[in-house]
Scaffold this motif. Structure first.
Motif, PDB file in Angstrom:
ATOM      1  N   SER A  39       0.809  -1.214   0.000  1.00 10.60           N
ATOM      2  CA  SER A  39       0.000   0.000   0.000  1.00 10.60           C
ATOM      3  C   SER A  39       0.842   1.264   0.000  1.00 10.60           C
ATOM      4  O   SER A  39       0.489   2.255   0.596  1.00 10.60           O
ATOM      5  N   THR A  40       1.980   1.203  -0.667  1.00 12.30           N
ATOM      6  CA  THR A  40       2.876   2.346  -0.660  1.00 12.30           C
ATOM      7  C   THR A  40       2.540   3.297  -1.803  1.00 12.30           C
ATOM      8  O   THR A  40       2.384   2.872  -2.934  1.00 12.30           O
ATOM      9  N   GLY A  41       2.445   4.557  -1.455  1.00  9.23           N
ATOM     10  CA  GLY A  41       2.263   5.579  -2.470  1.00  9.23           C
ATOM     11  C   GLY A  41       0.901   5.543  -3.135  1.00  9.23           C
ATOM     12  O   GLY A  41       0.731   6.089  -4.202  1.00  9.23           O
ATOM     13  N   THR A  42      -0.057   4.928  -2.509  1.00 12.84           N
ATOM     14  CA  THR A  42      -1.380   4.891  -3.093  1.00 12.84           C
ATOM     15  C   THR A  42      -2.317   5.719  -2.236  1.00 12.84           C
ATOM     16  O   THR A  42      -1.953   6.182  -1.178  1.00 12.84           O
ATOM     17  N   THR A  43      -3.506   5.875  -2.717  1.00 17.53           N
ATOM     18  CA  THR A  43      -4.470   6.632  -1.942  1.00 17.53           C
ATOM     19  C   THR A  43      -5.433   5.707  -1.215  1.00 17.53           C
ATOM     20  O   THR A  43      -6.426   6.141  -0.679  1.00 17.53           O
ATOM     21  N   THR A  44      -5.150   4.439  -1.239  1.00 22.40           N
ATOM     22  CA  THR A  44      -6.077   3.523  -0.603  1.00 22.40           C
ATOM     23  C   THR A  44      -5.328   2.561   0.296  1.00 22.40           C
ATOM     24  O   THR A  44      -4.140   2.375   0.202  1.00 22.40           O
ATOM     25  N   GLY A  45      -6.052   1.931   1.179  1.00 21.24           N
ATOM     26  CA  GLY A  45      -5.436   0.949   2.036  1.00 21.24           C
ATOM     27  C   GLY A  45      -6.500   0.012   2.536  1.00 21.24           C
ATOM     28  O   GLY A  45      -7.630   0.077   2.114  1.00 21.24           O
ATOM     29  N   ASP A 108     -11.511   0.603  -6.646  1.00 17.42           N
ATOM     30  CA  ASP A 108     -10.660   0.920  -5.501  1.00 17.42           C
ATOM     31  C   ASP A 108     -10.353   2.420  -5.443  1.00 17.42           C
ATOM     32  O   ASP A 108      -9.269   2.829  -5.040  1.00 17.42           O
ATOM     33  N   GLY A 109     -11.312   3.213  -5.894  1.00 20.46           N
ATOM     34  CA  GLY A 109     -11.128   4.662  -5.867  1.00 20.46           C
ATOM     35  C   GLY A 109     -10.311   5.209  -7.022  1.00 20.46           C
ATOM     36  O   GLY A 109     -10.172   6.412  -7.175  1.00 20.46           O
ATOM     37  N   ARG A 110      -9.777   4.324  -7.876  1.00 17.99           N
ATOM     38  CA  ARG A 110      -8.956   4.770  -9.007  1.00 17.99           C
ATOM     39  C   ARG A 110      -9.858   4.874 -10.231  1.00 17.99           C
ATOM     40  O   ARG A 110     -10.376   3.882 -10.745  1.00 17.99           O
TER      41      ARG A 110
END
Lengths: 152, 170
Positions: A39-45, A108-110
């Motif tokens: 979950s690095t550098g993304t806007t979701t987790g 996933d929000g993308r």
């Protein structure tokens, strides 16, 4: 108590209340991820797939989501008959169109940026799936992939 | 002529401050939502007021040139403005704890602010899905902003004030 101290205390209280509210909203909605992207550098987790809040359905489907630098796997326990229902239970997709004409616009929000010819491709075990998620019947143990593609 | 020289100095300074925002973002981009852009913007606003919009939009444009003008760029056009405006309102505040609270709340609200765009693009369901899916990172952003403001707000403010004084004496 002077005004400055009162302001700071009110600020701290506001921050704590907001954080608690966000945590509660997140806990009530978190998807069952077992991501391998760190979950690095993304806007979701997300949480682990052992999440007890994950409703137990009569079938489990695995969905691998790939976009940008993200690659994560979501296990969905669901009673839904179609892939769309299972994905929506986890708030994983947003789309447009009715019925079998439903078209995924975001996962996933993308959001797929149509200006860059981006689109979400459904595959099952690596094979391109010719029906939309609203027309795809699911069975226990199946694995699907949702991959962000560029170029029509 | 002296006024013109000062304006040029300040123009260059504001441009460099914009470049600093950009470099700080790139250098820390490997950390999920840990950034110092917010505390830098707060510091700029405390010293330069609304002139902060110059470095802010230099930063935004450089982000677009560097990463490409995706839909996220529309977020960046407005998402930092509330922070600048709030910092403008509280610009006389000196407490690092106060700025930490402001910065933390901004970090927490970042996803919600970004999701406003998706309300327009895809309606309430897209907005809520986007916001909720990113809450974990908003919480990280909140914690990171709290710490960066606690540690950096005083030294950064002192540094920029000193730089500004030096320029004013030129």
């Amino acid at each position: 108590m002077n005004k400055k101290k009162l302001g700071l205390i009110l600020g701290v209280v506001l921050l704590v209340v907001l954080v608690l509210a966000f945590v509660l909203v997140y806990r009530a909605n978190r998807p069952a991820y077992s991501g391998d992207d760190g979950s690095t550098g993304t806007t979701t987790g997300g949480a682990q797939s052992t999440d007890p809040s994950n409703p137990i359905g009569d079938k489990t489907v695995t969905v691998k989501i790939v976009y940008d630098d993200v690659s994560k796997t979501v296990e969905i326990n669901t009673d839904a008959d179609y892939l769309k229902g299972a994905l929506e239970e986890k708030n994983l997709i947003v789309g447009s169109g009715e019925g079998e004409m439903f078209f995924i616009t975001a996962v996933d929000g993308r959001i797929a940026d149509s200006g860059k010819q981006e689109w979400w491709c459904i595959t099952k075990g690596g094979e391109v799936w010719m029906t939309g998620c609203a027309a795809t019947e699911i069975a226990d143990g199946e694995t699907y992939e949702l991959t962000l593609k560029t170029g029509w | 002529m002296k006024v013109q020289r000062l304006d040029i100095y300040r123009l260059v300074l504001l441009s460099l401050l914009g470049a600093l925002l950009f470099v700080s973002q790139v250098v820390l981009s490997w950390l999920p939502n840990i950034e110092i852009v917010s505390i830098l913007l707060i510091t700029y606003t405390r010293v330069y007021g609304l002139k902060t919009l110059y470095p802010l939009y230099i930063f935004v444009m450089m982000q677009g040139f560097f990463y490409g003008f995706g839909h996220w760029f529309l977020n960046y056009l407005y998402v930092w403005l509330p922070l600048v405006l709030v910092a403008l309102v509280f610009r006389r505040m000196t407490s690092p704890i106060g700025w930490a609270i402001v910065n933390a709340i901004f970090g927490l609200m970042f996803g919600a602010l970004c999701s406003i765009l998706y309300l327009i693009l895809g309606g309430p369901s897209m907005m809520i899905a986007y916001w909720i899916s990113g809450i974990w990172f908003d919480l990280l952003h909140c914690g990171g902003n709290l710490l960066t403001a606690l540690v950096l707000s005083v030294p950064l403010h002192k540094l920029l004030c000193r730089l500004n004084d030096q320029l004013s004496r030129l």
